[in-house]
Design a protein around this motif. Sequence first.
Motif, PDB file in Angstrom:
ATOM      1  N   PRO A 207      -1.117  -2.031  -0.416  1.00 53.48           N
ATOM      2  CA  PRO A 207      -0.125  -1.193  -0.990  1.00 53.48           C
ATOM      3  C   PRO A 207      -0.514   0.272  -1.102  1.00 53.48           C
ATOM      4  CG  PRO A 207      -0.185  -2.990  -2.631  1.00 53.48           C
ATOM      5  CD  PRO A 207      -1.449  -3.199  -1.796  1.00 53.48           C
ATOM      6  N   ALA A 208       0.302   1.163  -0.523  1.00 57.80           N
ATOM      7  CA  ALA A 208      -0.366   2.593  -0.357  1.00 57.80           C
ATOM      8  C   ALA A 208       0.062   3.341  -1.642  1.00 57.80           C
ATOM      9  CB  ALA A 208       0.693   3.510   0.669  1.00 57.80           C
ATOM     10  N   THR A 209      -0.933   4.113  -1.881  1.00 58.95           N
ATOM     11  CA  THR A 209      -0.829   4.868  -3.186  1.00 58.95           C
ATOM     12  C   THR A 209       0.345   5.876  -3.148  1.00 58.95           C
ATOM     13  OG1 THR A 209      -2.221   6.715  -2.311  1.00 58.95           O
ATOM     14  CG2 THR A 209      -3.482   4.831  -3.544  1.00 58.95           C
ATOM     15  N   LEU A 210       0.854   6.387  -4.336  1.00 61.73           N
ATOM     16  CA  LEU A 210       1.818   7.377  -4.438  1.00 61.73           C
ATOM     17  C   LEU A 210       1.773   8.541  -3.278  1.00 61.73           C
ATOM     18  CD1 LEU A 210       4.696   8.200  -5.401  1.00 61.73           C
ATOM     19  CD2 LEU A 210       3.386   9.018  -7.363  1.00 61.73           C
ATOM     20  N   SER A 211       0.497   9.096  -3.366  1.00 63.10           N
ATOM     21  CA  SER A 211       0.092  10.293  -2.578  1.00 63.10           C
ATOM     22  C   SER A 211       0.198  10.015  -1.384  1.00 63.10           C
ATOM     23  CB  SER A 211      -0.944  10.750  -3.103  1.00 63.10           C
ATOM     24  OG  SER A 211      -2.211   9.844  -2.673  1.00 63.10           O
ATOM     25  N   GLU A 212      -0.137   8.664  -0.753  1.00 65.54           N
ATOM     26  CA  GLU A 212      -0.061   8.454   0.708  1.00 65.54           C
ATOM     27  C   GLU A 212       1.153   8.259   1.049  1.00 65.54           C
ATOM     28  OE1 GLU A 212      -4.273   5.579   1.063  1.00 65.54           O
ATOM     29  OE2 GLU A 212      -2.646   5.020   0.072  1.00 65.54           O
ATOM     30  N   ARG A 213       2.159   7.688   0.204  1.00 66.08           N
ATOM     31  CA  ARG A 213       3.445   7.560   0.838  1.00 66.08           C
ATOM     32  C   ARG A 213       4.179   8.899   0.744  1.00 66.08           C
ATOM     33  NH1 ARG A 213       5.592   2.254  -0.580  1.00 66.08           N
ATOM     34  NH2 ARG A 213       7.496   3.277  -1.148  1.00 66.08           N
ATOM     35  N   VAL A 214       3.923   9.892  -0.247  1.00 61.57           N
ATOM     36  CA  VAL A 214       4.654  11.297  -0.118  1.00 61.57           C
ATOM     37  C   VAL A 214       4.171  11.825   1.203  1.00 61.57           C
ATOM     38  CG1 VAL A 214       4.638  13.467  -1.254  1.00 61.57           C
ATOM     39  CG2 VAL A 214       4.809  11.440  -2.436  1.00 61.57           C
ATOM     40  N   ALA A 215       2.577  11.881   1.344  1.00 60.02           N
ATOM     41  CA  ALA A 215       2.109  12.421   2.448  1.00 60.02           C
ATOM     42  C   ALA A 215       2.606  11.906   3.826  1.00 60.02           C
ATOM     43  CB  ALA A 215       0.574  12.620   2.625  1.00 60.02           C
ATOM     44  N   ALA A 216       2.762  10.470   3.752  1.00 59.01           N
ATOM     45  CA  ALA A 216       3.386   9.760   5.198  1.00 59.01           C
ATOM     46  C   ALA A 216       4.883  10.332   5.513  1.00 59.01           C
ATOM     47  CB  ALA A 216       3.113   8.289   5.158  1.00 59.01           C
ATOM     48  N   ARG A 217       5.698  10.354   4.390  1.00 63.86           N
ATOM     49  CA  ARG A 217       7.092  10.593   4.511  1.00 63.86           C
ATOM     50  C   ARG A 217       6.975  12.054   5.051  1.00 63.86           C
ATOM     51  NH1 ARG A 217      11.380   8.182   1.518  1.00 63.86           N
ATOM     52  NH2 ARG A 217      10.927   6.374   0.832  1.00 63.86           N
ATOM     53  N   LYS A 218       6.357  13.083   4.539  1.00 62.53           N
ATOM     54  CA  LYS A 218       6.384  14.501   4.946  1.00 62.53           C
ATOM     55  C   LYS A 218       5.791  14.556   6.383  1.00 62.53           C
ATOM     56  CE  LYS A 218       4.210  19.106   3.767  1.00 62.53           C
ATOM     57  NZ  LYS A 218       3.617  19.720   2.841  1.00 62.53           N
ATOM     58  N   THR A 219       4.763  13.859   6.894  1.00 64.17           N
ATOM     59  CA  THR A 219       4.286  13.980   8.182  1.00 64.17           C
ATOM     60  C   THR A 219       5.413  13.333   9.253  1.00 64.17           C
ATOM     61  OG1 THR A 219       1.990  13.453   7.337  1.00 64.17           O
ATOM     62  CG2 THR A 219       2.500  12.921   9.672  1.00 64.17           C
ATOM     63  N   LEU A 220       6.016  12.494   8.945  1.00 60.29           N
ATOM     64  CA  LEU A 220       6.837  11.899   9.769  1.00 60.29           C
ATOM     65  C   LEU A 220       8.592  12.418   9.723  1.00 60.29           C
ATOM     66  CD1 LEU A 220       5.987   8.061   9.155  1.00 60.29           C
ATOM     67  CD2 LEU A 220       5.618   9.389  11.307  1.00 60.29           C
ATOM     68  N   GLY A 221       8.474  13.178   8.743  1.00 60.58           N
ATOM     69  CA  GLY A 221      10.006  14.158   8.718  1.00 60.58           C
ATOM     70  C   GLY A 221      10.941  13.210   7.937  1.00 60.58           C
ATOM     71  N   LEU A 222      10.519  12.365   7.147  1.00 65.82           N
ATOM     72  CA  LEU A 222      11.525  11.215   6.621  1.00 65.82           C
ATOM     73  C   LEU A 222      11.957  12.193   5.136  1.00 65.82           C
ATOM     74  CD1 LEU A 222       9.399   7.947   6.970  1.00 65.82           C
ATOM     75  CD2 LEU A 222      11.729   8.642   8.079  1.00 65.82           C
ATOM     76  N   PRO A 223      12.982  11.647   4.559  1.00 64.52           N
ATOM     77  CA  PRO A 223      13.626  12.240   3.307  1.00 64.52           C
ATOM     78  C   PRO A 223      12.522  11.852   2.072  1.00 64.52           C
ATOM     79  CG  PRO A 223      15.356  10.891   4.300  1.00 64.52           C
ATOM     80  CD  PRO A 223      13.982  10.738   5.233  1.00 64.52           C
ATOM     81  N   GLU A 224      12.291  12.558   1.015  1.00 65.98           N
ATOM     82  CA  GLU A 224      11.318  12.376   0.069  1.00 65.98           C
ATOM     83  C   GLU A 224      11.567  11.381  -0.869  1.00 65.98           C
ATOM     84  OE1 GLU A 224      10.942  16.021  -2.148  1.00 65.98           O
ATOM     85  OE2 GLU A 224      10.398  17.257  -0.647  1.00 65.98           O
ATOM     86  N   SER A 225      12.583  10.853  -0.888  1.00 65.39           N
ATOM     87  CA  SER A 225      13.070   9.685  -1.440  1.00 65.39           C
ATOM     88  C   SER A 225      14.229   8.653  -0.914  1.00 65.39           C
ATOM     89  CB  SER A 225      13.846   9.874  -2.970  1.00 65.39           C
ATOM     90  OG  SER A 225      14.789  10.911  -2.659  1.00 65.39           O
ATOM     91  N   GLY A 226      14.248   7.633  -1.254  1.00 66.48           N
ATOM     92  CA  GLY A 226      15.242   6.776  -0.698  1.00 66.48           C
ATOM     93  C   GLY A 226      14.428   5.677   0.124  1.00 66.48           C
ATOM     94  N   GLY A 227      15.184   4.571   0.462  1.00 69.83           N
ATOM     95  CA  GLY A 227      14.595   3.486   1.090  1.00 69.83           C
ATOM     96  C   GLY A 227      14.443   3.908   2.569  1.00 69.83           C
ATOM     97  N   VAL A 228      13.290   3.173   3.231  1.00 66.34           N
ATOM     98  CA  VAL A 228      13.184   3.243   4.560  1.00 66.34           C
ATOM     99  C   VAL A 228      12.960   2.142   5.357  1.00 66.34           C
ATOM    100  CG1 VAL A 228      11.212   4.238   6.431  1.00 66.34           C
ATOM    101  CG2 VAL A 228      11.621   5.692   4.225  1.00 66.34           C
ATOM    102  N   ILE A 229      13.622   1.704   6.496  1.00 63.11           N
ATOM    103  CA  ILE A 229      13.505   0.781   7.308  1.00 63.11           C
ATOM    104  C   ILE A 229      12.775   0.919   8.261  1.00 63.11           C
ATOM    105  CG2 ILE A 229      14.795  -1.192   8.374  1.00 63.11           C
ATOM    106  CD1 ILE A 229      16.905  -0.885   6.466  1.00 63.11           C
TER     107      ILE A 229
END
Length: 288
Positions: A207-229
């Motif tokens: 499981p990714a850490t919270l900081s890793e998840r936030v960084a990945a969303r930012k890098t990929l241009g995904l919303p900061e919150s909400g589900g991702v498929i």
Amino acid sequence: FFFQAEDGIRDKLVTGVQTCALPIFRRADLLADGKGPPHRRIRVCVPDTLLQTGGAEWFSAQLAGRANPEMFEFVFVCYRRELRGVGDYIESAGHRIVSAVELYGSGFTFQSWIKEGLRWMLKAAAPDIVLFTSQYLYRQVLASGPLEYRTVVRISNWDGAETAAIDFSGVDRIIACSEEQFRSLAASQPGRTVFVRTGVDADRFRPATLSERVAARKTLGLPESGGVILYCGRLGDPLKRLDRFQEIVRRVARQRPGVAFLVAGYFESHRNSGEAEFQRFCEENRIV
């Protein structure tokens, strides 16, 4: 002999891991034909279309990279080598790649390679074993007649009815990668089907850490919150059913408008007729 390989390393990112032990033959049996000294290496030829970054290609590349170089040599015989595929990795491990397009010219077609070109290349390579990492390519080659080599076929994407229609009578070993595959094939192909479980490297898959998840969303241009498929894999019909994926996107968008979609995949350069249309669909639906 047992080979073991991991499938899923894309550059420095790990997107999937598959461990496979491949039971083949006794060395004495392979070298009993008198064609070479008893100390020579066992030559494994791996037919492949493009040496792209698909699961079957990475399986064979990792297999070659981890095999004992004192005992095995691998020769990859492909139709055409993709520039961004696994070719560099294979060559860095000391194995050879032979491309039909480089041998016979840019006008040499894929169908010509399937029908006769691959057989010419195998004859020149004189393999002890031919390893197909997907039953789909084996089925296409088989349409022009049986191969005269010890042959191993790994089952990749599973379609029970379609796979059952393949003539495996000329195959020495069939590698089943799931219990469902093994139950079906062991019943119809007893004595030649082996079951090798798909493994997971728990050190890499965690499981990714919270900081890793936030960084990945930012890098990929995904919303900061909400589900991702996430869709990860090769793109293209009919095997990958892009029509089904598009329908899923539409239905989820209606019922869960806050869910984002991420696609990590590619179209094959020789089968990319739907690429432009799929790109438009992704833009219209804000798919990353």
